[in-house]
Write a protein that holds these residues in place. Structure first.
Motif, PDB file in Angstrom:
ATOM      1  N   PRO A   1       3.636  61.411  64.780  1.00  0.00           N
ATOM      2  CA  PRO A   1       2.553  60.871  65.617  1.00  0.00           C
ATOM      3  C   PRO A   1       2.682  61.226  67.091  1.00  0.00           C
ATOM      4  CG  PRO A   1       3.976  59.118  64.771  1.00  0.00           C
ATOM      5  CD  PRO A   1       4.335  60.348  64.035  1.00  0.00           C
ATOM      6  N   GLU A   2       3.905  61.362  67.581  1.00  0.00           N
ATOM      7  CA  GLU A   2       4.068  61.724  68.989  1.00  0.00           C
ATOM      8  C   GLU A   2       3.570  63.144  69.244  1.00  0.00           C
ATOM      9  OE1 GLU A   2       5.195  61.306  73.051  1.00  0.00           O
ATOM     10  OE2 GLU A   2       4.735  59.891  71.443  1.00  0.00           O
TER      11      GLU A   2
ATOM     12  N   VAL B   1       1.141  64.636  67.505  1.00  0.00           N
ATOM     13  CA  VAL B   1      -0.317  64.570  67.458  1.00  0.00           C
ATOM     14  C   VAL B   1      -0.860  64.033  68.779  1.00  0.00           C
ATOM     15  CG1 VAL B   1      -2.282  63.494  66.291  1.00  0.00           C
ATOM     16  CG2 VAL B   1      -0.356  64.367  64.945  1.00  0.00           C
ATOM     17  N   ARG B   2      -0.166  63.050  69.351  1.00  0.00           N
ATOM     18  CA  ARG B   2      -0.595  62.500  70.648  1.00  0.00           C
ATOM     19  C   ARG B   2      -0.517  63.577  71.734  1.00  0.00           C
ATOM     20  NH1 ARG B   2       1.138  60.940  75.248  1.00  0.00           N
ATOM     21  NH2 ARG B   2       3.321  61.412  74.775  1.00  0.00           N
ATOM     22  N   MET B   3       0.559  64.365  71.715  1.00  0.00           N
ATOM     23  CA  MET B   3       0.720  65.418  72.722  1.00  0.00           C
ATOM     24  C   MET B   3      -0.346  66.502  72.588  1.00  0.00           C
ATOM     25  SD  MET B   3       4.888  65.840  72.764  1.00  0.00           S
ATOM     26  CE  MET B   3       4.937  67.171  73.960  1.00  0.00           C
TER      27      MET B   3
ATOM     28  N   GLY C   1      -3.409  66.034  71.999  1.00  0.00           N
ATOM     29  CA  GLY C   1      -4.612  65.595  72.681  1.00  0.00           C
ATOM     30  C   GLY C   1      -5.734  65.172  71.741  1.00  0.00           C
ATOM     31  N   PRO C   2      -6.795  64.571  72.294  1.00  0.00           N
ATOM     32  CA  PRO C   2      -7.881  64.016  71.475  1.00  0.00           C
ATOM     33  C   PRO C   2      -8.721  65.078  70.766  1.00  0.00           C
ATOM     34  CG  PRO C   2      -8.427  63.876  73.810  1.00  0.00           C
ATOM     35  CD  PRO C   2      -6.996  64.316  73.736  1.00  0.00           C
TER      36      PRO C   2
END
Length: 246
Positions: A188-189, A191-193, A195-196
């Motif tokens: 998940p980290e 995927v967060r990096m 971006g949207p």
């Protein structure tokens, strides 16, 4: 800033070059790449598997009698990119990133049958058709490589892009494509990096955006597996395939 000045902002094409063992990157790219490796240690083997997929797909397409290639979202034309894996073919690389285009043009200086120009895969009106004809010659059958791009496009953008490419390509042309898979959600980290604007798709979801293109018998598979007699043991974070315009 002169074009030889060392950049202060990382660039994905140069980061991939670092992961692939190339020489066209800077300390700022290495630092960014290592930051990603902290949250996802498999970046290097995963991107090697992706570049190897580009090579196998390009050779497969060339084996069907295709000698003209258009590459969208190309990154840097090194470390096994298309013209290096299909010697003798004519290849036009494109990218939306101006620094990739500028560096790619310098790398290809003096390499016959190749070119590099700016193009936005989400707006193919930005493709310089005159330059494409200049580099590739009159279009007979086209091999189109769209790899590493779809994860940053919506379904609607991909459908529009693939439809326009289908209209551009003569009969007997081929399209190689890929997208990140939902397996990336295990990190998940990461995927967060990303971006949207980062999209993950199952093989069925990827097949659903192909429009008029017709999948080859292999279908959509993990890129490391596709037509690979000895697939490496890398996680299936990316799926891909090849489709034809009969």
């Amino acid at each position: 800033m002169g074009h030889e000045a060392e950049p202060t902002v990382p660039n994905t094409g140069r980061m991939f070059d670092y992961w692939l063992g190339g020489s066209h990157h800077y300390p700022v790219d290495v630092a960014a790449a290592r930051a990603f490796e902290v949250v996802f240690k498999d970046f290097r083997p995963v991107f090697r598997a992706l570049r190897d997929f580009i090579g196998r797909a390009s050779r497969y397409i060339q084996a069907q009698g295709v000698e003209q290639f258009l590459v969208l979202g190309a990154g840097l034309p090194t470390q096994g990119n298309v013209h290096e894996t299909v010697p003798g073919a004519r290849v036009l690389y494109t990218d939306i990133d101006d620094s990739n285009v500028a560096l790619g043009q310098r790398i290809l200086t003096g390499v016959p049958g190749t070119g590099y120009t700016r193009c936005d895969a989400t707006d193919l009106s930005t493709l310089d058709l005159g330059l494409m004809r200049q580099v590739l010659g009159p279009l007979r059958r086209l091999g189109i490589i769209v790899v590493g791009v779809e994860a940053f496009m919506t379904d609607e953008q991909i459908r529009a892009c693939f439809q326009q490419l289908h209209e551009l390509a003569p009969p007997g042309s081929y399209l190689a494509f890929d997208c990140d898979s939902p397996k990336a959600l295990e990190h998940p980290e990461l995927v967060r990096m990303m971006g949207p604007g980062f999209h993950m798709r199952t093989p069925a979801q990827l097949e659903a955006v192909l429009g008029p293109w017709r999948l080859t018998e292999e279908g959509v598979q993990p890129v490391a597996v596709w037509r690979n007699p000895e697939p490496p043991g890398v996680p299936a974070y990316m799926n891909g395939g090849v489709a034809a315009k009969p």
